[in-house]
Design a protein around this motif. Structure first.
Motif, short mmCIF file in Angstrom:
data_model
loop_
_atom_site.label_atom_id
_atom_site.label_comp_id
_atom_site.label_asym_id
_atom_site.label_seq_id
_atom_site.Cartn_x
_atom_site.Cartn_y
_atom_site.Cartn_z
N ASN A 57 0.82 -1.22 0.00
CA ASN A 57 0.00 0.00 0.00
C ASN A 57 0.85 1.26 0.00
OD1 ASN A 57 -2.50 -1.36 0.08
ND2 ASN A 57 -2.31 -1.66 2.29
N THR A 58 2.06 1.15 0.55
CA THR A 58 2.91 2.35 0.70
C THR A 58 3.63 2.71 -0.59
OG1 THR A 58 3.25 1.82 3.03
CG2 THR A 58 4.84 3.32 1.99
N TYR A 59 4.13 1.70 -1.29
CA TYR A 59 4.98 1.97 -2.45
C TYR A 59 4.21 1.78 -3.75
CZ TYR A 59 8.54 1.50 1.15
OH TYR A 59 9.28 1.65 2.29
N ASP A 60 4.37 2.74 -4.64
CA ASP A 60 3.71 2.69 -5.94
C ASP A 60 4.66 2.05 -6.94
OD1 ASP A 60 2.06 3.03 -8.08
OD2 ASP A 60 2.54 5.16 -8.36
N VAL A 61 4.48 0.77 -7.17
CA VAL A 61 5.36 0.04 -8.09
C VAL A 61 4.54 -0.42 -9.30
CG1 VAL A 61 6.96 -0.70 -6.31
CG2 VAL A 61 4.98 -2.14 -6.86
N ASP A 62 5.25 -0.57 -10.43
CA ASP A 62 4.59 -0.98 -11.67
C ASP A 62 4.24 -2.46 -11.66
OD1 ASP A 62 4.85 1.62 -12.80
OD2 ASP A 62 6.95 1.19 -13.21
N ALA A 63 4.98 -3.24 -10.93
CA ALA A 63 4.73 -4.68 -10.83
C ALA A 63 5.59 -5.24 -9.71
CB ALA A 63 5.04 -5.40 -12.14
N VAL A 64 5.26 -6.44 -9.29
CA VAL A 64 6.06 -7.13 -8.27
C VAL A 64 6.70 -8.36 -8.91
CG1 VAL A 64 6.06 -8.33 -6.05
CG2 VAL A 64 4.59 -6.33 -6.40
N LEU A 65 8.01 -8.44 -8.80
CA LEU A 65 8.76 -9.59 -9.32
C LEU A 65 8.92 -10.63 -8.21
CD1 LEU A 65 10.50 -10.91 -11.58
CD2 LEU A 65 12.46 -9.71 -10.59
N ILE A 66 8.52 -11.87 -8.51
CA ILE A 66 8.63 -12.97 -7.54
C ILE A 66 9.50 -14.07 -8.13
CG2 ILE A 66 7.38 -14.61 -6.09
CD1 ILE A 66 4.89 -12.88 -6.44
N PRO A 67 10.71 -14.26 -7.62
CA PRO A 67 11.54 -15.37 -8.11
C PRO A 67 11.25 -16.64 -7.30
CG PRO A 67 12.84 -13.96 -6.67
CD PRO A 67 11.45 -13.38 -6.71
N GLU A 68 11.31 -17.75 -7.98
CA GLU A 68 11.10 -19.05 -7.33
C GLU A 68 12.14 -20.04 -7.86
OE1 GLU A 68 7.69 -22.60 -7.11
OE2 GLU A 68 7.42 -20.86 -8.40
N VAL A 69 12.78 -20.75 -6.96
CA VAL A 69 13.70 -21.82 -7.36
C VAL A 69 12.88 -23.09 -7.51
CG1 VAL A 69 15.77 -23.14 -6.79
CG2 VAL A 69 15.58 -20.74 -6.08
N THR A 70 12.81 -23.61 -8.73
CA THR A 70 11.99 -24.80 -8.97
C THR A 70 12.80 -26.09 -8.99
OG1 THR A 70 12.15 -24.45 -11.36
CG2 THR A 70 10.24 -23.51 -10.22
N ASP A 71 14.10 -25.98 -9.21
CA ASP A 71 14.89 -27.21 -9.26
C ASP A 71 16.38 -26.88 -9.10
OD1 ASP A 71 15.44 -29.91 -9.51
OD2 ASP A 71 15.57 -29.84 -11.69
N VAL A 72 17.07 -27.71 -8.36
CA VAL A 72 18.53 -27.62 -8.26
C VAL A 72 19.08 -29.04 -8.35
CG1 VAL A 72 20.52 -27.00 -6.84
CG2 VAL A 72 18.47 -25.57 -6.78
N GLN A 73 20.04 -29.23 -9.22
CA GLN A 73 20.71 -30.52 -9.34
C GLN A 73 22.21 -30.31 -9.27
OE1 GLN A 73 19.39 -32.72 -12.78
NE2 GLN A 73 17.27 -32.10 -12.51
N TYR A 74 22.90 -31.38 -8.86
CA TYR A 74 24.34 -31.25 -8.76
C TYR A 74 25.01 -32.55 -9.19
CZ TYR A 74 24.38 -34.08 -4.51
OH TYR A 74 24.27 -35.11 -3.62
N ALA A 75 26.25 -32.43 -9.56
CA ALA A 75 27.06 -33.61 -9.90
C ALA A 75 28.44 -33.42 -9.28
CB ALA A 75 27.17 -33.77 -11.41
N ILE A 76 28.93 -34.49 -8.67
CA ILE A 76 30.26 -34.47 -8.06
C ILE A 76 31.08 -35.58 -8.68
CG2 ILE A 76 29.37 -33.48 -5.92
CD1 ILE A 76 29.46 -36.23 -4.67
N PRO A 77 32.37 -35.61 -8.48
CA PRO A 77 33.20 -36.63 -9.14
C PRO A 77 32.74 -38.06 -8.90
CG PRO A 77 34.59 -34.92 -8.27
CD PRO A 77 33.19 -34.61 -7.79
#
Length: 225
Positions: A106-126
């Protein structure tokens, strides 16, 4: 073979089994840390709110060991995610407000709100790749939402579950690092995660203008100013 020798051998076998059991149950924990330089870009002339959800702030990868000799991994990226995006976004947009609560909407007049979401993380090790390289892949879902979509006016809280984004797009990132320059597996995974975050930033900057709906939104925001 006398009973004393048999007893010693039994104790040795038991000790070996214990060591093997401990090895099978070993674990690695990484709280990702790193430095993220501010990108040098011409900021877009829009005002953006940024909402880091609880899930985003506390994001972690948990991978339990399934076989002998493997280690369980817990890689916490949440704090690094917030630090990284908090560095990138204010450089990319002309005005950025970090939305912490309902009153901020309500306080800030912004054009849009950006919402980042991490949907997947994978890793590989030796252990898995048979080469001396540690790798991490990340996949995000990014959403631009009208501020009103996030308001639960009756309860005076932010809600994201039913918000209808006017633009959504995936973003991928990849980071790898060799072990030669690092002292431990955890250091190597940390470094790979930091490299993946920097790659996410580069991909965000180069692809943002090609996201369907973004160009029209930027033009509309400029005309409204």
């Amino acid at each position: 073979m006398d009973s004393t020798t048999l007893g010693r051998r039994a104790k040795s076998a038991l000790a070996l089994l214990c060591l093997m059991s401990l090895a099978a149950c070993s674990s690695r924990e990484v709280i990702v840390e790193g430095s993220f330089p501010t990108p040098v870009v011409d900021p877009l002339p829009v005002s953006v709110g940024v909402l880091f959800t609880k899930e985003f702030r506390e994001h972690e990868l948990v991978d339990d060991a399934t076989g002998r000799g493997e280690a369980s991994w817990r890689v916490s990226t949440g704090l690094a995610q917030v630090n990284f995006w908090s560095t990138l976004l204010p450089a990319f947009f002309q005005n950025v407000v970090f939305i912490e609560n309902y009153e901020d909407l309500n306080t800030y007049d912004v054009d849009a709100v950006l919402i980042p979401e991490v949907t997947d993380v994978q890793y590989a090790i030796p252990l898995y790749t048979n080469v001396k390289v540690y790798e991490i892949w990340m996949r995000y879902q990014l959403s631009l939402v009208e501020p009103g979509q996030l308001k639960d006016e009756e309860n005076q809280v932010i809600v994201t579950e039913n918000a209808q984004a006017f633009t959504q797009w995936p973003l991928t990132a990849y980071g790898k690092t060799p072990t030669a320059f690092l002292q431990s597996d955890t250091d190597a995974v940390n470094e790979a995660a930091v490299m993946a975050l920097r790659d996410a930033g580069a991909n965000f900057i180069t692809s943002f203008g090609r996201v369907p709906g973004v160009v029209a939104w930027v033009q509309k925001s400029q005309e409204a100013q």
